[in-house]
Design a protein around this motif. Sequence first.
Motif, PDB file in Angstrom:
ATOM      1  N   LEU A   1       0.839  -1.204   0.000  1.00 30.09           N
ATOM      2  CA  LEU A   1       0.000   0.000   0.000  1.00 30.09           C
ATOM      3  C   LEU A   1       0.868   1.245   0.000  1.00 30.09           C
ATOM      4  CD1 LEU A   1      -2.734   1.396   0.182  1.00 30.09           C
ATOM      5  CD2 LEU A   1      -2.666   1.082   2.677  1.00 30.09           C
ATOM      6  N   LEU A   2       2.001   1.187   0.682  1.00 29.87           N
ATOM      7  CA  LEU A   2       2.933   2.312   0.698  1.00 29.87           C
ATOM      8  C   LEU A   2       3.401   2.645  -0.721  1.00 29.87           C
ATOM      9  CD1 LEU A   2       5.909   2.662   3.171  1.00 29.87           C
ATOM     10  CD2 LEU A   2       6.262   2.988   0.746  1.00 29.87           C
ATOM     11  N   LYS A   3       3.767   1.627  -1.483  1.00 31.76           N
ATOM     12  CA  LYS A   3       4.221   1.854  -2.864  1.00 31.76           C
ATOM     13  C   LYS A   3       3.123   2.514  -3.694  1.00 31.76           C
ATOM     14  CE  LYS A   3       7.378  -2.130  -3.042  1.00 31.76           C
ATOM     15  NZ  LYS A   3       7.675  -3.395  -3.749  1.00 31.76           N
ATOM     16  N   GLN A   4       1.894   2.014  -3.558  1.00 33.52           N
ATOM     17  CA  GLN A   4       0.779   2.595  -4.312  1.00 33.52           C
ATOM     18  C   GLN A   4       0.541   4.049  -3.902  1.00 33.52           C
ATOM     19  OE1 GLN A   4      -2.150  -0.403  -3.174  1.00 33.52           O
ATOM     20  NE2 GLN A   4      -2.153  -1.206  -5.247  1.00 33.52           N
ATOM     21  N   SER A   5       0.679   4.329  -2.606  1.00 36.39           N
ATOM     22  CA  SER A   5       0.437   5.682  -2.104  1.00 36.39           C
ATOM     23  C   SER A   5       1.458   6.661  -2.670  1.00 36.39           C
ATOM     24  CB  SER A   5       0.494   5.677  -0.572  1.00 36.39           C
ATOM     25  OG  SER A   5      -0.464   4.795  -0.027  1.00 36.39           O
ATOM     26  N   PHE A   6       2.724   6.281  -2.672  1.00 30.98           N
ATOM     27  CA  PHE A   6       3.748   7.188  -3.184  1.00 30.98           C
ATOM     28  C   PHE A   6       3.630   7.377  -4.696  1.00 30.98           C
ATOM     29  CE2 PHE A   6       7.032   6.724   0.488  1.00 30.98           C
ATOM     30  CZ  PHE A   6       6.202   7.492   1.277  1.00 30.98           C
ATOM     31  N   ARG A   7       3.095   6.386  -5.384  1.00 38.00           N
ATOM     32  CA  ARG A   7       2.823   6.564  -6.816  1.00 38.00           C
ATOM     33  C   ARG A   7       1.850   7.729  -7.028  1.00 38.00           C
ATOM     34  NH1 ARG A   7       3.402   2.804 -10.918  1.00 38.00           N
ATOM     35  NH2 ARG A   7       4.745   1.014 -10.436  1.00 38.00           N
ATOM     36  N   LEU A   8       0.802   7.781  -6.196  1.00 39.22           N
ATOM     37  CA  LEU A   8      -0.167   8.871  -6.316  1.00 39.22           C
ATOM     38  C   LEU A   8       0.496  10.213  -6.056  1.00 39.22           C
ATOM     39  CD1 LEU A   8      -3.245   7.373  -4.406  1.00 39.22           C
ATOM     40  CD2 LEU A   8      -2.859   7.425  -6.869  1.00 39.22           C
ATOM     41  N   MET A   9       1.378  10.249  -5.084  1.00 38.67           N
ATOM     42  CA  MET A   9       2.015  11.504  -4.696  1.00 38.67           C
ATOM     43  C   MET A   9       2.922  12.034  -5.803  1.00 38.67           C
ATOM     44  SD  MET A   9       4.425  12.125  -1.375  1.00 38.67           S
ATOM     45  CE  MET A   9       4.980  13.766  -0.928  1.00 38.67           C
ATOM     46  N   LEU A  10       3.612  11.146  -6.500  1.00 39.96           N
ATOM     47  CA  LEU A  10       4.555  11.582  -7.534  1.00 39.96           C
ATOM     48  C   LEU A  10       3.869  12.398  -8.620  1.00 39.96           C
ATOM     49  CD1 LEU A  10       6.827   8.428  -7.991  1.00 39.96           C
ATOM     50  CD2 LEU A  10       7.401  10.586  -6.872  1.00 39.96           C
ATOM     51  N   SER A  11       2.612  12.091  -8.883  1.00 39.51           N
ATOM     52  CA  SER A  11       1.897  12.807  -9.947  1.00 39.51           C
ATOM     53  C   SER A  11       1.657  14.271  -9.589  1.00 39.51           C
ATOM     54  CB  SER A  11       0.561  12.116 -10.238  1.00 39.51           C
ATOM     55  OG  SER A  11      -0.280  12.157  -9.095  1.00 39.51           O
ATOM     56  N   GLU A  12       1.785  14.632  -8.298  1.00 41.88           N
ATOM     57  CA  GLU A  12       1.548  16.005  -7.856  1.00 41.88           C
ATOM     58  C   GLU A  12       2.819  16.844  -7.807  1.00 41.88           C
ATOM     59  OE1 GLU A  12      -1.673  17.161  -7.200  1.00 41.88           O
ATOM     60  OE2 GLU A  12      -2.029  15.236  -8.195  1.00 41.88           O
ATOM     61  N   LEU A  13       3.964  16.221  -8.012  1.00 43.91           N
ATOM     62  CA  LEU A  13       5.232  16.957  -7.924  1.00 43.91           C
ATOM     63  C   LEU A  13       5.538  17.658  -9.245  1.00 43.91           C
ATOM     64  CD1 LEU A  13       7.428  14.398  -5.942  1.00 43.91           C
ATOM     65  CD2 LEU A  13       5.977  16.254  -5.078  1.00 43.91           C
ATOM     66  N   ARG A  14       6.340  18.708  -9.165  1.00 46.10           N
ATOM     67  CA  ARG A  14       6.706  19.489 -10.338  1.00 46.10           C
ATOM     68  C   ARG A  14       8.109  19.107 -10.801  1.00 46.10           C
ATOM     69  NH1 ARG A  14       5.447  25.645  -8.699  1.00 46.10           N
ATOM     70  NH2 ARG A  14       7.319  25.215  -7.477  1.00 46.10           N
ATOM     71  N   PRO A  15       8.476  19.437 -12.043  1.00 46.67           N
ATOM     72  CA  PRO A  15       9.793  19.042 -12.563  1.00 46.67           C
ATOM     73  C   PRO A  15      10.961  19.565 -11.731  1.00 46.67           C
ATOM     74  CG  PRO A  15       8.374  19.745 -14.359  1.00 46.67           C
ATOM     75  CD  PRO A  15       7.639  20.055 -13.098  1.00 46.67           C
ATOM     76  N   GLU A  16      10.807  20.719 -11.085  1.00 49.15           N
ATOM     77  CA  GLU A  16      11.913  21.274 -10.295  1.00 49.15           C
ATOM     78  C   GLU A  16      12.033  20.629  -8.917  1.00 49.15           C
ATOM     79  OE1 GLU A  16       8.558  24.423 -10.318  1.00 49.15           O
ATOM     80  OE2 GLU A  16       9.420  22.919 -11.660  1.00 49.15           O
ATOM     81  N   ASP A  17      11.076  19.787  -8.540  1.00 47.45           N
ATOM     82  CA  ASP A  17      11.171  19.067  -7.273  1.00 47.45           C
ATOM     83  C   ASP A  17      12.120  17.873  -7.436  1.00 47.45           C
ATOM     84  OD1 ASP A  17       9.278  20.822  -6.268  1.00 47.45           O
ATOM     85  OD2 ASP A  17       7.604  19.516  -6.819  1.00 47.45           O
ATOM     86  N   ALA A  18      12.640  17.388  -6.314  1.00 50.79           N
ATOM     87  CA  ALA A  18      13.584  16.268  -6.343  1.00 50.79           C
ATOM     88  C   ALA A  18      13.179  15.234  -5.303  1.00 50.79           C
ATOM     89  CB  ALA A  18      15.009  16.738  -6.094  1.00 50.79           C
ATOM     90  N   VAL A  19      13.499  13.965  -5.595  1.00 51.19           N
ATOM     91  CA  VAL A  19      13.116  12.850  -4.733  1.00 51.19           C
ATOM     92  C   VAL A  19      14.328  11.957  -4.502  1.00 51.19           C
ATOM     93  CG1 VAL A  19      11.704  10.764  -4.545  1.00 51.19           C
ATOM     94  CG2 VAL A  19      10.710  12.850  -5.485  1.00 51.19           C
TER      95      VAL A  19
END
Length: 654
Positions: free
Chosen positions: A319-337
């Motif tokens: 579930l953690l993996k699925q949750s972070f997948r959703l979050m990635l779609s909200e980040l902008r190109p200038e953000d870093a992970v």
Amino acid sequence: MTDELDRLQDVLKAETPKPDATRKAENLRLAADNFDRLQGSTGDMRPNDRPATVSRLWNGVGRMINGAKTKGGLAATTALAAVAMVWVAQDQGMLSPKLPGTVVQTDATAPAKTTTESRADGSQSTDLVREESVIVAEPMMMEPATEIEESFSMADQAVSGPTGANNAPSIVARDRAMILPAPEPRTMPESDTEAFANAEQNPLKVTAEDPVATFSADVDTASWSIVRSSLMRGTLPPPDAIRVEEMINYFPYSYPAPDGTHPFQPTVTVTGTPWNEGTNLVHIGVQGELPAVAERPPLNLVFLIDTSGSMQDPTKLPLLKQSFRLMLSELRPEDAVSIVTYAGSAGQVLEPTPASERATILAALDRLEAGGSTAGQAGLQQAYATAEAMTEEGEVTRVILATDGDFNVGLSDPEALKDFIADKRDSGTYLSVLGFGRGNLDDATMQALAQNGNGQAAYIDTLSEARKVLVDQLTGALFPIANDVKLQVEFNPATVAEYRLIGYETRALAREDFNNDRVDAGDIGAGHTVTAIFEVTPVGSPAILSDPLRYQTALQTTDSDELGFLKLRYKAPGASESTLIETPIVPATVTPDTDVAFSTAIAGFGQLLRGSDFLGDWTYADAIALANSARGEDAFGYRAEAVTLMRLAETLSQ
């Protein structure tokens, strides 16, 4: 259409070698010679070396076959018996043990060889042996589609083959090759070791003796999600898991937006108490400003992911993996992970990567597997070091710890973790904590980390909750607008005889802490709302519970009819000195709007779950009726879900 038994017969006929008259005659001659010679043996009586395992298995096979009523059933039981007998043959030395994926196959067409062995008594033994050929093959992946294949599948689960060698002599002739895949490991269920951070419910206070209440703001929502998880599993939540303020603050409200120089604005409303006619509720709502998304600074995220063995459950790491997948779609190109994991020891599995490289980040997430102990201290140290290396001027950096809270290696005491995080928060790196799964949820540790890391604690039990926290409310969760937010209310003893704060037991502060800027408190993110509710008893009300003191000093009379005075302190992000906001609390009682009424219903619901003594005859049915009347617009359906959970709690409580 050919049924299973016919197909089995066809296979056996196709692979059975044709009779060879010459070989048959030779075999009969050798058998006759051996029989005649062995009739003269004079040694000790030969013990019955047929193991009990074999006897029991043959008896079981007989019962299976005799009990079969159909051709399909007979074929299935025959196949299952064949698999079981192959294992027993290996275990008892009749088959040479091989590794999984190895096939031992005898060439039935190869010429027989004779071997001669000298005995201790001077006689000789002649045996007929055929040569074996060994074929190493990859394990076969089969999906059961017929009764025969299902039987093989059941046999794989019921029988585990031997792994040790057996030195007993053997003569093997197998007409059909067979592969037995190694059984997959099974995860044993974990014992329930959940622990929750809470304190005794706030007592009723006499205003003349103790007129001031001081507490920290709280925007955490973990308690509501734990309540939902428990009720959906068919059980009432543990009373210690109930933090009423987190249940109230789970829901979005539309309080008036700030219109001055401050990043938020408090709104105070006084209404009647639904569970006690002789008291009033002082409802304090704080609305944080929501800046435009385009105005937010670049964001550096370090995912600190618990990959210990306790995270194997589907409601945890998957579930953690699925949750972070959703979050990635909200980040902008200038953000870093970046991704750091810990299980026994910590390690960086993804170096700082631009959020635009989504495939690279997702591939790193997909490779994560659970196993090992929980070295939380090492993980935190690695995550903070990574975060510091990523940070540049004008950027926001946050560590997001995702765990079930089971820290069992290194620094595991909540107080020690609190001190460690407190030393790190001044660097400007914030820490948020996301809880996953039930069974060994260490809520105390999660609360200690979030409260001292200038971050938010949330519990994610469904993918819908992941969307709420990491998509719908991402800006508020990651971008603070105020740090160390404290509230202090001084009640007027001339108008208020008694009062109590509903919830916030774990957020209580000493009176002198309000003006001490070195004392840490809660943080408010962009767009966050904070709600606090007091129940107050007016002077002269029949609902007063405490008797007046015989020698009490007479109260100072004033011309003010104020119920009290609200003071609020906060620091701008990065600032070291706080700013003060003040507003009086006037006694005008109004009809509550939907936001005030619904938050009141949730406050009552939380007190019912915790077993409050201040609700009188108020019931779950009353909470349900009040919540239903105050659903309002409910764009995301959160309030409708709350009513459903109230109904579940009502049923379970009976």
